[in-house]
Design a protein around this motif. Structure first.
Motif, PDB file in Angstrom:
ATOM      1  N   VAL A 197       0.830  -1.213   0.000  1.00  0.00           N
ATOM      2  CA  VAL A 197       0.000   0.000   0.000  1.00  0.00           C
ATOM      3  C   VAL A 197       0.863   1.261   0.000  1.00  0.00           C
ATOM      4  O   VAL A 197       0.475   2.279  -0.581  1.00  0.00           O
ATOM      5  N   ARG A 198       2.047   1.196   0.617  1.00  0.00           N
ATOM      6  CA  ARG A 198       2.953   2.349   0.562  1.00  0.00           C
ATOM      7  C   ARG A 198       3.355   2.630  -0.881  1.00  0.00           C
ATOM      8  O   ARG A 198       3.344   3.780  -1.330  1.00  0.00           O
ATOM      9  N   ARG A 199       3.717   1.568  -1.614  1.00  0.00           N
ATOM     10  CA  ARG A 199       4.109   1.728  -3.014  1.00  0.00           C
ATOM     11  C   ARG A 199       2.925   2.256  -3.833  1.00  0.00           C
ATOM     12  O   ARG A 199       3.087   3.141  -4.689  1.00  0.00           O
ATOM     13  N   HIS A 200       1.762   1.740  -3.560  1.00  0.00           N
ATOM     14  CA  HIS A 200       0.529   2.133  -4.244  1.00  0.00           C
ATOM     15  C   HIS A 200       0.281   3.639  -4.083  1.00  0.00           C
ATOM     16  O   HIS A 200       0.017   4.346  -5.052  1.00  0.00           O
ATOM     17  N   ILE A 201       0.406   4.125  -2.860  1.00  0.00           N
ATOM     18  CA  ILE A 201       0.131   5.537  -2.581  1.00  0.00           C
ATOM     19  C   ILE A 201       1.298   6.419  -3.020  1.00  0.00           C
ATOM     20  O   ILE A 201       1.087   7.523  -3.536  1.00  0.00           O
ATOM     21  N   ASP A 202       2.520   5.936  -2.864  1.00  0.00           N
ATOM     22  CA  ASP A 202       3.688   6.708  -3.328  1.00  0.00           C
ATOM     23  C   ASP A 202       3.609   6.953  -4.831  1.00  0.00           C
ATOM     24  O   ASP A 202       3.897   8.060  -5.308  1.00  0.00           O
ATOM     25  N   ASN A 203       3.237   5.931  -5.574  1.00  0.00           N
ATOM     26  CA  ASN A 203       3.123   6.075  -7.033  1.00  0.00           C
ATOM     27  C   ASN A 203       2.039   7.079  -7.401  1.00  0.00           C
ATOM     28  O   ASN A 203       2.178   7.849  -8.367  1.00  0.00           O
TER      29      ASN A 203
END
Length: 224
Positions: free
Chosen positions: A205-211
């Motif tokens: 989810v961190r990668r999802h939101i960072d992107n």
């Protein structure tokens, strides 16, 4: 103001909600542009309603961050700023990580199946290039995770933020190159939940939101 702005009467909704939904969709689709003034008399005349539901709708849109009140000018469509994007996503990131931790402990097999169906529905909307449907299907996907936490207070807090996140979701999904990436990110989230791996889930989810933040910030700079 153009002829696109029309009230679609819904017998199951109060008029104030119909007016709110009409104005909200016009803003999200870009039919009412950032900086455009929202004059109660003009809107009431265009929609064929009194000023009261217009005033109520503008108040709700302000709470969502879609409208801002400007001294001596009144209401206008709010711009998407890097600061507002960052503020919302910082809160979303923390809440999503907590939701993943709890959901990894509590999610059921049926809910994992619902997640896979939700991601398939998102992919179908992407194939049809329906922006609003894609955004709604993305909301549906994450809603399964929130409900899987079993923590209704957390669900309530996230839902209070959801309307503010909607505009950024739509802005992200407008980037056609990122739609396949979004589906892949959803798959990684599903895998983490199915294997009940909270660390992998939080990373996903961190990668999802960072992107999302990187893409929307770049797009905003491109508009300036």
């Amino acid at each position: 103001m153009d002829d696109f702005l029309k009230v679609n009467v819904n017998e199951y909704l109060p008029l104030r909600d119909v007016v709110f939904n009409t104005l909200r969709q016009a803003i999200l689709k870009g039919e009412l542009e950032p900086g455009e003034r929202l004059l109660e008399v003009q809107l009431a005349d265009r929609l064929g309603v009194s000023r009261t539901p217009i005033r109520e709708a503008i108040r709700k849109l302000e709470l969502e961050g879609l409208v801002k009140m400007v001294p001596r000018k009144g209401a206008e469509v709010a711009s998407i700023s890097e600061k507002s994007l960052r503020d919302v996503l910082e809160v979303r990131r923390a809440l999503e990580e907590l939701a993943m931790t709890l959901a990894c402990q509590r999610i059921t097999g049926d809910e994992v199946t619902r997640l896979r169906r939700a991601n398939h529905a998102f992919s179908e909307a992407a194939r049809k290039k329906n922006l609003i449907d894609m955004t709604e299907r993305d909301v549906d996907f994450h809603e399964v995770i929130y409900q899987a936490t079993g923590n209704q207070r957390l669900v309530q807090i996230i839902n209070n933020l959801r309307e503010q996140m909607y505009r950024y979701r739509l802005e992200y999904i407008k980037d056609e190159a990122k739609r396949a990436v979004l589906t892949q990110e959803h798959e990684m989230i599903i895998q983490a939940l199915a294997s009940r791996d909270p660390e992998a889930g939080k990373e996903a989810v961190r990668r999802h939101i960072d992107n999302q933040e990187i893409t929307v910030t770049r797009n905003l700079k491109g508009k300036n």
